[in-house]
Design an enzyme around this catalytic site. Sequence first.
Site, PDB file in Angstrom:
ATOM      1  N   LYS A   1      -4.017  28.221 -18.471  1.00 32.50           N
ATOM      2  CA  LYS A   1      -2.958  28.492 -19.445  1.00 32.50           C
ATOM      3  C   LYS A   1      -2.743  29.994 -19.618  1.00 32.50           C
ATOM      4  O   LYS A   1      -1.612  30.479 -19.612  1.00 32.50           O
ATOM      5  CB  LYS A   1      -3.341  27.834 -20.788  1.00 32.50           C
ATOM      6  CG  LYS A   1      -2.210  27.806 -21.791  1.00 32.50           C
ATOM      7  CD  LYS A   1      -2.263  26.571 -22.696  1.00 32.50           C
ATOM      8  CE  LYS A   1      -3.341  26.619 -23.747  1.00 32.50           C
ATOM      9  NZ  LYS A   1      -2.818  26.928 -25.086  1.00 32.50           N
TER      10      LYS A   1
ATOM     11  N   ASP B   1     -12.466  28.824 -26.820  1.00 32.27           N
ATOM     12  CA  ASP B   1     -11.692  27.581 -26.824  1.00 32.27           C
ATOM     13  C   ASP B   1     -12.548  26.359 -26.471  1.00 32.27           C
ATOM     14  O   ASP B   1     -12.100  25.227 -26.658  1.00 32.27           O
ATOM     15  CB  ASP B   1     -10.530  27.669 -25.836  1.00 32.27           C
ATOM     16  CG  ASP B   1      -9.407  28.548 -26.369  1.00 32.27           C
ATOM     17  OD1 ASP B   1      -9.274  28.651 -27.601  1.00 32.27           O
ATOM     18  OD2 ASP B   1      -8.682  29.139 -25.554  1.00 32.27           O
TER      19      ASP B   1
END
EC number: 2.5.1.19
Length: 448
Positions: A28, A326
Amino acid sequence: MHAQTAPRPLAFSAGGPLRGTVTVPGDKSISHRALMFSGLAVGESRIEGLLEGEDVLATAAAMRAMGCDIERTGPGSWRVHGVGVGGLLQPQAALEMGNSGTSTRLLMGLIASHPITAAFTGDASLSKRPMGRVIEPLSRMGADFTASPGGRLPLMERGLCPAVPIEYRLPVASAQVKSAVLLAGLNTPGTTRVIEPVPTRDHSERMLRGFGAALSVEETAEGRVIAITGEAELQPQQIVVPGDPSSAGFWMVAASIVPGSAITIANVCMNPTRTGLITALRMMGADIAEANARTVGGEPVADLVVRHAPLRAIEVPPDLAPSMIDEYPILFVAAAMAQGRTMARGAEELRVKESDRIDAMAAVLDVLGVAYQPFEDGLAIEGRGGDRFAGGGTVTTHLDHRIAMSAAIAGLAANAPVTVDDVSPVATSYPDFLATLDALREGRDEGA
């Protein structure tokens, strides 16, 4: 975006071992930057393996709104005709960021040194997230902001051209703040410097260099000093986006906690600023091997072979936090299955993610029947020592994709099904997550 769609609850329960080979979505962080930097190059860039989740599509739409010619030519294949550094045009409508904090903060940096005004809007979750950490350095460079109370979206930004180069010491380890300042520096005369006391992911530095920006990185006693010389001319590139290590983390933990599992995760980005979860899982005794190591587009890449292994509790080194911020939600699931008490501290950043991920994961542990102790900056978790979780409840995701996927993986090792209140947020980062899970449970390679 998710806020308007009806929730999609789904139950996840234990089954047989996970087997097969999977590819995870394109990274991402790299996907966002590939679109932005291609949009600032003069000429045509081509991107393969782009993550086509909603967050990255928000970046593509914003760059289009500012004059870039961006076209999807096939699955993961995109063509970008850039406008050149300094060439961004005034967008005619507000830039809709959906759930993407990365798009918002990096684009705020880009616009800061262009003579344009832009409004940023986002969904309910993004509108709660603090933007002050980016507003502060960009204001010092000359950009002007009118934000909602608490430095939040919606906000209006007016860029300044020429902007003023600054030297900025990061008060909090954040690749997004660092990148925002470096991107503002691209169109700023002179040299803009960021001092990073704790190293964070360095995709911006690697890719900006690849595009031809004058960027240097120096290790000093104060930390890492990244300097960019402005009024750059970026050259178009061919970019292959490697697989996202954050997405790979769900399958690493799934294979580790479901007995009999053996899976291969192909083409994973092994950038050392992103492999904290692999380091932590190996400390816990996970069986993760690397095969076919190679370099693609300046980024180290490998295939990961993961087999079920008994996990043991560890004290997670706080200095791993920036390289796995994350991945904490899925690490908490691994800790819940391990033997002993895992201590994970130094991650206060989790409180300001898509949701308060410490509170959200504590609620998941309640559903799993796992004892824990919450801290302001993390959790201590009493592991099950390989015994299945209790399960049998419903997890509230707070529209957070990582909470949804972490709870789904936990359900694979629970005695009673774990219901996720809404699986639709998974589309922000991993549109094929459920299909991949089905393939692994059926023991077939994804797409086969």
